[in-house]
Design an enzyme around this catalytic site. Structure first.
Site, short mmCIF file in Angstrom:
data_model
loop_
_atom_site.label_atom_id
_atom_site.label_comp_id
_atom_site.label_asym_id
_atom_site.label_seq_id
_atom_site.Cartn_x
_atom_site.Cartn_y
_atom_site.Cartn_z
N CYS A 113 0.81 -1.23 0.00
CA CYS A 113 0.00 0.00 0.00
C CYS A 113 0.84 1.27 0.00
O CYS A 113 0.32 2.37 -0.22
CB CYS A 113 -0.95 0.00 1.19
SG CYS A 113 -1.94 -1.48 1.29
N HIS A 255 -3.42 6.91 3.88
CA HIS A 255 -3.81 5.68 3.17
C HIS A 255 -5.25 5.34 3.54
O HIS A 255 -5.61 5.30 4.73
CB HIS A 255 -2.86 4.55 3.57
CG HIS A 255 -3.26 3.21 3.05
ND1 HIS A 255 -3.72 3.02 1.76
CD2 HIS A 255 -3.28 1.98 3.64
CE1 HIS A 255 -3.99 1.74 1.59
NE2 HIS A 255 -3.73 1.09 2.71
N ASN A 285 -10.19 -0.32 0.49
CA ASN A 285 -8.73 -0.22 0.48
C ASN A 285 -8.22 -0.67 -0.89
O ASN A 285 -8.24 -1.85 -1.20
CB ASN A 285 -8.16 -1.10 1.60
CG ASN A 285 -6.65 -1.05 1.68
OD1 ASN A 285 -5.98 -0.51 0.81
ND2 ASN A 285 -6.11 -1.64 2.74
O1 UT7 Z 1 -3.52 -1.77 3.97
C1 UT7 Z 1 -3.53 -2.48 5.17
C2 UT7 Z 1 -4.76 -3.31 5.21
N1 UT7 Z 1 -5.20 -3.76 6.46
C3 UT7 Z 1 -5.90 -3.01 7.34
O2 UT7 Z 1 -6.08 -1.84 7.22
C4 UT7 Z 1 -6.50 -3.76 8.48
C5 UT7 Z 1 -6.34 -3.09 9.80
N2 UT7 Z 1 -7.24 -3.72 10.76
C6 UT7 Z 1 -8.54 -3.38 10.82
O3 UT7 Z 1 -8.97 -2.51 10.09
C7 UT7 Z 1 -9.42 -4.09 11.81
O4 UT7 Z 1 -8.64 -4.90 12.63
C8 UT7 Z 1 -10.52 -4.94 11.12
C9 UT7 Z 1 -11.54 -4.02 10.46
C10 UT7 Z 1 -9.91 -5.86 10.04
C11 UT7 Z 1 -11.24 -5.80 12.14
O5 UT7 Z 1 -11.76 -4.98 13.19
P1 UT7 Z 1 -11.53 -5.38 14.71
O6 UT7 Z 1 -12.27 -4.42 15.51
O7 UT7 Z 1 -10.03 -5.47 14.92
O8 UT7 Z 1 -12.22 -6.80 14.80
P2 UT7 Z 1 -11.58 -8.21 15.19
O9 UT7 Z 1 -10.67 -8.70 14.12
O10 UT7 Z 1 -11.04 -8.13 16.57
O11 UT7 Z 1 -12.88 -9.10 15.19
C12 UT7 Z 1 -13.95 -8.86 16.09
C13 UT7 Z 1 -15.05 -9.85 15.76
C14 UT7 Z 1 -14.56 -11.29 15.64
O12 UT7 Z 1 -15.56 -12.13 16.15
P3 UT7 Z 1 -15.40 -12.76 17.62
O13 UT7 Z 1 -14.13 -13.57 17.57
O14 UT7 Z 1 -15.32 -11.59 18.54
O15 UT7 Z 1 -16.64 -13.57 17.75
C15 UT7 Z 1 -14.46 -11.50 14.15
O16 UT7 Z 1 -14.64 -12.85 13.77
O17 UT7 Z 1 -15.61 -9.51 14.47
C16 UT7 Z 1 -15.64 -10.69 13.67
N3 UT7 Z 1 -15.54 -10.28 12.28
C17 UT7 Z 1 -16.60 -9.97 11.52
N4 UT7 Z 1 -17.92 -9.94 11.80
C18 UT7 Z 1 -18.74 -9.55 10.81
C19 UT7 Z 1 -14.41 -10.14 11.54
N5 UT7 Z 1 -14.74 -9.75 10.29
C20 UT7 Z 1 -16.08 -9.62 10.26
C21 UT7 Z 1 -17.01 -9.24 9.26
N6 UT7 Z 1 -18.32 -9.21 9.59
N7 UT7 Z 1 -16.61 -8.88 8.03
#
Ligand code: UT7
Length: 328
Positions: A113, A255, A285
């Site tokens: 990125c 970004h 993204n």
């Molecule tokens: O260019 C670089 C690209 N990468 C990024 O920018 C990613 C940076 N990270 C993030 O933006 C965030 O970490 C995410 C948006 C990817 C995830 O948000 P989060 O608040 O960190 O959520 P998490 O990964 O801690 O997941 C929380 C819950 C989980 O469920 P449990 O284990 O608490 O039951 C996930 O399984 O949300 C669940 N989850 C979803 N639920 C619905 C993860 N993805 C999804 C989804 N829809 N798409």
């Protein structure tokens, strides 16, 4: 005195097809509410057969027209991508061919990125070595082909698109000066965000079916933390290096990965929301293309008027990150 370098023209392109959050609800266990509240993304553009060089050539033509430069006068093409048309040949030569030119140096640059900013910094080097250089930067991604559409933790985040810039020592009519830049990286974070399959570390042999490693894999939480920290710190270091404070920065263009990351960086730097550019809501993204699209769109819609001092910052797999100051 160091060589002054200008972005003479901007361009961007996204595929026609839009995939909304509601449409993703039909294919994975997710919701518009979850995607919007965690990322700010409402929709993304997804290619239907157009490859990275197709999207790239479209953005490139726009940037060349904006710069008032004939394609034949380009001396270098840098394609920033981590979703190239193919492993070989590189995508930059295919963009060159689609532009109907040949002869100039053309190569790909993979800084994920951060590719657009790394390319601008590379272009500054070429122009310092030879002020007659005209460098075409094309940051283009079709990451949808490396997205596991069954993995809800990644498939909601990414979109396809391209952003281009023509860079030269000649300001042209509307050139934007690159005032200063800082690019950094740290390979210790390599495991956090990967596309491994097909590389030497994760080879396939004839007859193998691709596995999850073929696609983007990410530890979202850890990426989030390093992203906020690295972009904030590199912006602070760049301002210090340039003798500027946040009060001098008219607009921050981070970004476009996630609205929460963007807001956190703005807050940590002390730049109010109304001075932070966002369009992640519409495109998701788009990796290397992200800030290229933001700059081209921002200028078209009048957010980047002459006189504006912009600070652009990115982070990506590697990890790579950087910041750059632009005087409009
Ligand atoms: O260019 C670089 C690209 N990468 C990024 O920018 C990613 C940076 N990270 C993030 O933006 C965030 O970490 C995410 C948006 C990817 C995830 O948000 P989060 O608040 O960190 O959520 P998490 O990964 O801690 O997941 C929380 C819950 C989980 O469920 P449990 O284990 O608490 O039951 C996930 O399984 O949300 C669940 N989850 C979803 N639920 C619905 C993860 N993805 C999804 C989804 N829809 N798409």
């Amino acid at each position: 005195m160091t060589q002054q370098v200008y972005i003479r023209g901007f361009g961007f392109n996204v595929p026609d097809k839009i995939v909304t959050n509601a449409e993703l609800e039909g294919s994975v266990d997710t919701s518009d509410e979850w995607i919007t509240s965690r990322t700010g993304i409402k929709q993304r553009h997804i290619s239907e057969g157009e490859v990275t060089s197709d999207l790239g050539a479209k953005a490139a033509r726009q940037a060349l027209a904006d710069a008032g430069i004939d394609a034949a006068d380009v001396t270098h093409i840098i394609c920033a991508t981590c979703s190239p048309d193919s492993y070989c040949p590189n995508t930059a030569t295919q963009i060159q061919h689609k532009l109907g030119i040949s002869g100039c140096m053309a190569f790909d640059l993979n800084a994920a990125c951060s590719g657009y900013l790394y390319s601008l910094q590379t272009a500054r080097g070429f122009i310092s070595a030879d002020p007659d250089s005209v460098v075409l930067i094309v940051a283009s991604e079709v990451l949808s082909v490396r997205t596991n559409w069954q993995d809800r933790t990644t498939c909601v985040l990414f979109g396809d698109g391209s952003g281009a810039a023509v860079v030269s020592a000649d300001k042209g009519e509307n050139g934007v000066e690159i005032l200063d830049a800082l690019m950094e990286s740290d390979g210790q974070y390599g495991d956090l965000l990967t596309i491994l399959g097909g590389g030497a570390e994760h080879p396939y042999k004839l007859g193998d079916t691709v596995d999850e490693a073929f696609f983007i894999q990410m530890n979202g939480r850890e990426v989030y933390k390093v992203a906020v920290r690295s972009m904030t710190q590199v912006c602070q270091r760049l301002m210090e290096k340039s003798g500027l404070t946040v009060d001098d920065i008219d607009v921050l263009i981070p970004h476009q990965a996630n609205l929460r990351i963007i807001e956190a960086v703005g807050k940590k730097l002390g730049i109010p929301e109304e001075r932070v550019f966002t369009n992640v809501q519409k495109y998701g993204n788009t990796s290397a293309a992200s800030v290229g699209i933001a700059l081209a769109e921002g200028r078209t819609q009048g957010d980047l008027e002459p006189g504006t001092l912009a600070m652009v910052t990115t982070f990506g797999s590697g990890f790579t990150w950087g910041a750059l100051l632009l005087q409009f």
